[in-house]
Design a protein around this motif. Structure first.
Motif, mmCIF file in Angstrom:
data_model
loop_
_atom_site.group_PDB
_atom_site.id
_atom_site.type_symbol
_atom_site.label_atom_id
_atom_site.label_comp_id
_atom_site.label_asym_id
_atom_site.label_seq_id
_atom_site.Cartn_x
_atom_site.Cartn_y
_atom_site.Cartn_z
ATOM 1 N N LYS A 12 10.282 64.355 44.685
ATOM 2 C CA LYS A 12 8.986 63.786 44.313
ATOM 3 C C LYS A 12 8.304 64.652 43.255
ATOM 4 C CE LYS A 12 8.089 61.636 48.816
ATOM 5 N NZ LYS A 12 7.131 61.512 49.953
ATOM 6 N N VAL A 13 7.636 63.986 42.330
ATOM 7 C CA VAL A 13 6.861 64.668 41.291
ATOM 8 C C VAL A 13 5.470 64.060 41.257
ATOM 9 C CG1 VAL A 13 6.633 65.134 38.832
ATOM 10 C CG2 VAL A 13 8.888 65.194 39.900
ATOM 11 N N HIS A 14 4.476 64.913 41.436
ATOM 12 C CA HIS A 14 3.091 64.446 41.378
ATOM 13 C C HIS A 14 2.573 64.597 39.953
ATOM 14 C CE1 HIS A 14 -0.995 63.569 42.507
ATOM 15 N NE2 HIS A 14 -1.401 64.717 41.979
ATOM 16 N N VAL A 15 2.101 63.506 39.400
ATOM 17 C CA VAL A 15 1.533 63.524 38.048
ATOM 18 C C VAL A 15 0.014 63.691 38.182
ATOM 19 C CG1 VAL A 15 1.290 62.273 35.875
ATOM 20 C CG2 VAL A 15 3.365 61.984 37.264
ATOM 21 N N PRO A 16 -0.535 64.797 37.696
ATOM 22 C CA PRO A 16 -1.967 65.073 37.918
ATOM 23 C C PRO A 16 -2.904 64.349 36.946
ATOM 24 C CG PRO A 16 -0.969 66.886 36.756
ATOM 25 C CD PRO A 16 0.148 65.916 37.035
ATOM 26 N N TYR A 17 -2.408 63.309 36.292
ATOM 27 C CA TYR A 17 -3.222 62.572 35.331
ATOM 28 C C TYR A 17 -3.111 61.064 35.594
ATOM 29 C CZ TYR A 17 -2.352 67.041 33.021
ATOM 30 O OH TYR A 17 -2.222 68.372 32.750
#
Length: 334
Positions: free
Chosen positions: A254-259
């Motif tokens: 999983k990769v969280h995109v902070p935008y």
């Protein structure tokens, strides 16, 4: 592992179907699953008798007599904890489920108390350079780096042996003698170890092409730098239960995109997703390879850095074959 898959029935199964599943499944219970493979309940001989006494006919639904709150456990539960739970609850079967309630496997008390042994070979790929580790691998091959008080490769070998696999191959190239001198024939580790010598670096799966003949049984293949708690027996059981020629163990990344992620079409805004989390299944570096796959791996290939085009063509050719529909199965360990 006992054939628990034969003990599975669906929500429309009759009491008679449940009895037949108990007989054919060899685990003394029937497992009632929905169409998403979620465990709904179990049926025992006692459930059948009590149902008949209540007037439910053999043509009645198995869901009317099943135990709707059976004892189950997370598939990640350790072997010792599984055994403790079964003894505590006085049960001989323990369904293991994932976080979504989907049935993964059924553990039986007999199997827990009896060590399992597999004739299937295990190939540990340990021929890589480990270039990204720089000075750490100048004199020691990456799989022989000390992690937790012993070489990484020793931990892998001991884990494989503990799970009942004794027939081990290790593919070697860089600093091969370091590995061979340490493990010798494997007797000191309770294994029979043979070596596959890569006279040149063959890249991913290249060592498979060095076997003079395919093994009679599916082979487990693992990278030589992986520390894992995977149940190799469950992986093999999963593979044997599919028509696939090979199985790849995967994990979720999983990769969280902070935008806010913007979707556009023809220059116009279509949607904004605020700080989404994206996920993909990625290879865990562990596989089960059927004998038919060996025919698709060339016996030699060029080092991928020395001849990138040739190596790339060969590797893509093998992957293209395995990615054909129905060839490669995906297994997500719990």
């Amino acid at each position: 592992m006992k054939s628990w898959r034969k003990a599975v029935v669906g929500t429309q199964a009759t009491v008679g179907d449940a009895i037949a599943a108990i007989e054919s499944g060899s685990i003394q219970i029937a497992l009632v699953l929905d169409d998403q493979n979620r465990l709904l309940g179990v049926v025992t001989d006692g459930d059948v008798r009590r149902g008949l006494l209540r007037g439910i006919p053999l043509t009645g639904l198995a869901t009317d007599i099943m135990n709707r709150v059976p004892v189950s456990a997370p598939a990640t539960l350790s072997r010792d904890d599984r055994l403790h739970l079964m003894r505590q609850k006085s049960i001989k079967q323990l369904p293991l489920v994932d976080e979504g309630g989907h049935l993964v496997v059924v553990e039986t008390l007999d199997e827990l108390l009896e060590p399992r042994h597999y004739a299937n070979p295990v190939l540990i790929m340990a021929g890589g350079l480990g270039e990204r580790l720089g000075a750490l691998t100048r004199d020691v091959p990456k799989p022989m780096l000390n992690v937790g008080g012993r070489p990484l490769l020793e931990t892998i070998v001991r884990n494989v042996v503990q799970q009942g696999f004794r027939n081990i191959y290790i593919s070697v190239n860089y600093k091969a003698e370091t590995i061979k001198d340490y493990f010798a024939d494997g007797a000191a580790f309770g294994a029979n170890i043979q070596y596959v010598h890569e006279t040149e670096r063959l890249g991913t799966a290249g060592a498979l092409g060095l076997f003079p003949a395919p093994p009679d049984l599916p082979m487990i293949v693992t990278n030589g730098d992986i520390l894992t708690t995977i149940n190799y027996g469950a992986l093999l059981d999963f593979h044997n239960g599919t028509p696939a020629e090979a199985t790849m163990a995967v994990r979720e990344h999983k990769v969280h995109v902070p935008y806010g992620v913007v979707s556009t079409s023809d220059g116009f805004l279509q949607a904004i997703r605020e700080k989404p989390t994206e996920s993909w299944f990625v290879s865990a570096g562990i596989y089960v390879i059927g004998s038919s796959v060996f025919g698709h791996v060339a016996p030699r290939c060029q080092h991928r850095h020395a001849d990138r085009a040739g190596a790339r063509d060969r590797r893509q050719g093998t992957c293209r074959r395995l990615s054909d529909p129905g060839i490669l199965a995906r297994h997500r360990p719990p």
